[in-house]
Design an enzyme around this catalytic site. Structure first.
Site, PDB file in Angstrom:
ATOM      1  N   LYS A   1      -1.556   9.587   8.349  1.00 38.72           N
ATOM      2  CA  LYS A   1      -2.315  10.644   7.649  1.00 38.72           C
ATOM      3  C   LYS A   1      -3.586  11.070   8.391  1.00 38.72           C
ATOM      4  O   LYS A   1      -3.972  12.226   8.319  1.00 38.72           O
ATOM      5  CB  LYS A   1      -2.684  10.178   6.238  1.00 38.72           C
ATOM      6  CG  LYS A   1      -1.504  10.146   5.286  1.00 38.72           C
ATOM      7  CD  LYS A   1      -1.960   9.790   3.887  1.00 38.72           C
ATOM      8  CE  LYS A   1      -0.790   9.787   2.934  1.00 38.72           C
ATOM      9  NZ  LYS A   1      -1.170   9.517   1.550  1.00 38.72           N
TER      10      LYS A   1
ATOM     11  N   ASP B   1      -3.009  15.022  -1.885  1.00 41.43           N
ATOM     12  CA  ASP B   1      -3.263  13.788  -2.654  1.00 41.43           C
ATOM     13  C   ASP B   1      -4.447  13.993  -3.590  1.00 41.43           C
ATOM     14  O   ASP B   1      -4.436  13.552  -4.750  1.00 41.43           O
ATOM     15  CB  ASP B   1      -3.596  12.616  -1.713  1.00 41.43           C
ATOM     16  CG  ASP B   1      -2.357  12.020  -1.063  1.00 41.43           C
ATOM     17  OD1 ASP B   1      -1.256  12.158  -1.638  1.00 41.43           O
ATOM     18  OD2 ASP B   1      -2.482  11.422   0.025  1.00 41.43           O
TER      19      ASP B   1
ATOM     20  N   GLY C   1     -11.393   0.338  -4.122  1.00 46.91           N
ATOM     21  CA  GLY C   1     -10.764   0.571  -2.823  1.00 46.91           C
ATOM     22  C   GLY C   1     -11.515   1.653  -2.063  1.00 46.91           C
ATOM     23  O   GLY C   1     -12.190   2.508  -2.677  1.00 46.91           O
TER      24      GLY C   1
ATOM     25  N   GLY D   1      -7.699   5.461   2.656  1.00 50.14           N
ATOM     26  CA  GLY D   1      -7.414   6.894   2.753  1.00 50.14           C
ATOM     27  C   GLY D   1      -7.307   7.583   1.397  1.00 50.14           C
ATOM     28  O   GLY D   1      -7.868   8.659   1.198  1.00 50.14           O
TER      29      GLY D   1
HETATM   30  N1  LIG Z   1       0.482   8.018  -6.326  1.00 51.65           N
HETATM   31  C1  LIG Z   1       0.347   8.659  -5.182  1.00 51.65           C
HETATM   32  O1  LIG Z   1       0.679   9.846  -5.065  1.00 51.65           O
HETATM   33  C2  LIG Z   1      -0.256   7.968  -3.988  1.00 51.65           C
HETATM   34  C3  LIG Z   1      -0.769   8.737  -2.915  1.00 51.65           C
HETATM   35  C4  LIG Z   1      -1.353   8.063  -1.827  1.00 51.65           C
HETATM   36  C5  LIG Z   1      -1.393   6.666  -1.811  1.00 51.65           C
HETATM   37  N2  LIG Z   1      -0.859   5.962  -2.840  1.00 51.65           N
HETATM   38  C6  LIG Z   1      -0.915   4.483  -2.849  1.00 51.65           C
HETATM   39  O2  LIG Z   1      -2.264   4.079  -2.710  1.00 51.65           O
HETATM   40  C7  LIG Z   1      -2.346   2.819  -2.084  1.00 51.65           C
HETATM   41  C8  LIG Z   1      -3.413   2.851  -0.994  1.00 51.65           C
HETATM   42  O3  LIG Z   1      -3.096   3.787  -0.004  1.00 51.65           O
HETATM   43  P1  LIG Z   1      -4.149   4.138   1.156  1.00 51.65           P
HETATM   44  O4  LIG Z   1      -3.505   5.182   1.991  1.00 51.65           O
HETATM   45  O5  LIG Z   1      -5.495   4.408   0.591  1.00 51.65           O
HETATM   46  O6  LIG Z   1      -4.194   2.734   1.955  1.00 51.65           O
HETATM   47  P2  LIG Z   1      -5.298   2.219   2.979  1.00 51.65           P
HETATM   48  O7  LIG Z   1      -5.988   3.357   3.641  1.00 51.65           O
HETATM   49  O8  LIG Z   1      -4.625   1.183   3.797  1.00 51.65           O
HETATM   50  O9  LIG Z   1      -6.427   1.489   2.042  1.00 51.65           O
HETATM   51  C9  LIG Z   1      -6.133   0.332   1.332  1.00 51.65           C
HETATM   52  C10 LIG Z   1      -7.322  -0.085   0.446  1.00 51.65           C
HETATM   53  O10 LIG Z   1      -6.901  -1.215  -0.321  1.00 51.65           O
HETATM   54  C11 LIG Z   1      -7.716  -2.340  -0.036  1.00 51.65           C
HETATM   55  N3  LIG Z   1      -6.904  -3.550   0.028  1.00 51.65           N
HETATM   56  C12 LIG Z   1      -5.745  -3.720   0.724  1.00 51.65           C
HETATM   57  N4  LIG Z   1      -5.281  -4.981   0.536  1.00 51.65           N
HETATM   58  C13 LIG Z   1      -6.186  -5.600  -0.264  1.00 51.65           C
HETATM   59  C14 LIG Z   1      -6.270  -6.923  -0.812  1.00 51.65           C
HETATM   60  N5  LIG Z   1      -5.334  -7.853  -0.561  1.00 51.65           N
HETATM   61  N6  LIG Z   1      -7.322  -7.219  -1.611  1.00 51.65           N
HETATM   62  C15 LIG Z   1      -8.275  -6.303  -1.881  1.00 51.65           C
HETATM   63  N7  LIG Z   1      -8.264  -5.025  -1.379  1.00 51.65           N
HETATM   64  C16 LIG Z   1      -7.223  -4.694  -0.594  1.00 51.65           C
HETATM   65  C17 LIG Z   1      -8.351  -2.052   1.309  1.00 51.65           C
HETATM   66  O11 LIG Z   1      -9.551  -2.791   1.358  1.00 51.65           O
HETATM   67  P3  LIG Z   1     -10.219  -3.250   2.766  1.00 51.65           P
HETATM   68  O12 LIG Z   1     -11.107  -2.119   3.194  1.00 51.65           O
HETATM   69  O13 LIG Z   1     -10.946  -4.484   2.398  1.00 51.65           O
HETATM   70  O14 LIG Z   1      -9.076  -3.509   3.722  1.00 51.65           O
HETATM   71  C18 LIG Z   1      -8.561  -0.533   1.208  1.00 51.65           C
HETATM   72  O15 LIG Z   1      -9.693  -0.254   0.447  1.00 51.65           O
HETATM   73  C19 LIG Z   1      -0.932   2.511  -1.574  1.00 51.65           C
HETATM   74  O16 LIG Z   1      -0.366   1.611  -2.493  1.00 51.65           O
HETATM   75  C20 LIG Z   1      -0.230   3.852  -1.642  1.00 51.65           C
HETATM   76  O17 LIG Z   1       1.156   3.719  -1.860  1.00 51.65           O
HETATM   77  C21 LIG Z   1      -0.313   6.584  -3.939  1.00 51.65           C
END
Ligand SMILES: NC(=O)c1ccc[n+]([C@@H]2O[C@H](COP(=O)([O-])OP(=O)(O)OC[C@H]3O[C@@H](n4cnc5c(N)ncnc54)[C@H](OP(=O)(O)O)[C@@H]3O)[C@@H](O)[C@H]2O)c1
Length: 277
Positions: free
Chosen positions: A71, A107, A131, A134
């Site tokens: 992304k 998003d 969180g 992204g």
């Molecule tokens: N419903 C929808 O349309 C939609 C759209 C987009 C994304 N999503 C979902 O949103 C989620 C996040 O996506 P993203 O793109 O934002 O991912 P990302 O950029 O990888 O960010 C992940 C976030 O989660 C935290 N995290 C990961 N593992 C963790 C753990 N074990 N304990 C505590 N915090 C943790 C990370 O914290 P750190 O900074 O400490 O690593 C970071 O803040 C995914 O599950 C994705 O499928 C859903």
């Protein structure tokens, strides 16, 4: 579903890696079918994004969804960035307009629409975002535009503080979240299938004011975090809502037609309930 193709069939799809869990193909193909659009939406597993824009132009691929891990990186390859995608610094949608491929972020729109289905006016609402990745970033920028007061909490404090600074928001460590919130949005992958018992280790006191609680995870439809929020008396919103609205906006950018939102939601829910597996 068997798609009938001919030389006029328009091609859409999703890039990312891995892609096996994406529900975008089932949702978009059903929407094309519903509106009688001669188009097909395919999986394009992709590890490297350098050639994607050139490939779209030479193969006349009309549009792509972009998912993890591309992304942010893909932003540097598009011909033009929509202003919202530019301020977020991430794209989840590519639109091939012939001469130019334009990057959008739907998003942010998806999350705001999901919230607005319960709370019409988000101005001055106190929102805690759990969180700082992204999705949190996209949602944070969109809610700031709506006039909400944002607080961020994140496992890695440095990352959370950096995002909070950009959003002119408050930062709290997980263990020391203070304040009364109207809305809580869970954006970490904790609780996602198959590790469905997990949730962020934030204090129960965040539920005291009975905020509306949204988890952006859509598989399972009701995460352990949402179950807890419900038990504490809070209204909850599943990640399915955001997923469907972000997809509806993509559909409209690609086809210029109003998306069949209810059909898209039904398709995703029935898939998640296992009917189509
Ligand atoms: N419903 C929808 O349309 C939609 C759209 C987009 C994304 N999503 C979902 O949103 C989620 C996040 O996506 P993203 O793109 O934002 O991912 P990302 O950029 O990888 O960010 C992940 C976030 O989660 C935290 N995290 C990961 N593992 C963790 C753990 N074990 N304990 C505590 N915090 C943790 C990370 O914290 P750190 O900074 O400490 O690593 C970071 O803040 C995914 O599950 C994705 O499928 C859903």
């Amino acid at each position: 579903m068997l798609v009938k193709i001919n030389p006029e069939t328009k091609v859409f799809g999703i890039i990312g890696f891995p892609l096996s869990h994406s529900l975008s193909p089932v949702m978009h193909n059903r929407a094309f079918e519903e509106l009688g659009i001669n188009a097909v939406y395919l999986y394009f597993p992709c590890r490297e994004v350098g050639g994607v824009v050139a490939g779209m132009k030479s193969l006349s691929i009309k549009g792509l969804s972009v998912t993890i891990p591309h992304k942010e990186k893909i932003c540097r390859y598009v011909d033009e960035l929509d202003p919202i995608a530019k301020s977020i610094g991430a794209i989840n949608t590519l639109v091939n307009k012939g001469e130019k491929v334009i990057g959008y972020n739907t998003d942010a729109y998806g999350a705001v629409m999901a919230l607005k289905s319960r709370i019409e006016d988000l101005r001055a609402k106190k929102v805690l975002i759990i969180g700082a990745g992204g999705a949190s970033r996209a949602i944070g920028f969109a809610l700031k535009e709506e006039g909400a007061e944002i607080s961020i909490t994140n496992r890695t404090e440095q990352r959370g503080i950096a995002l909070a600074k950009e959003l002119k928001a408050q930062f709290y460590p997980f263990s020391d979240i203070r304040g009364d919130f109207d809305i809580i949005i869970q954006t970490t992958p904790l609780g996602m299938y198959p590790e469905i018992e997990k949730m962020p280790s934030v204090p129960d006191s965040i539920f005291e004011k009975k905020p509306v609680v949204m988890d952006i995870i859509y598989n399972p439809m009701e995460t352990a975090f949402l179950k807890l929020a419900k038990k504490k008396g809070c209204e909850t919103i599943s990640g399915v809502d955001m997923f469907v609205y972000q997809g509806a906006k993509q559909f409209e950018l690609w086809t210029g037609k109003q998306a069949p939102v209810s059909i898209m939601r039904e398709t995703v829910i029935s898939f998640l309930k296992g009917k189509n597996r």
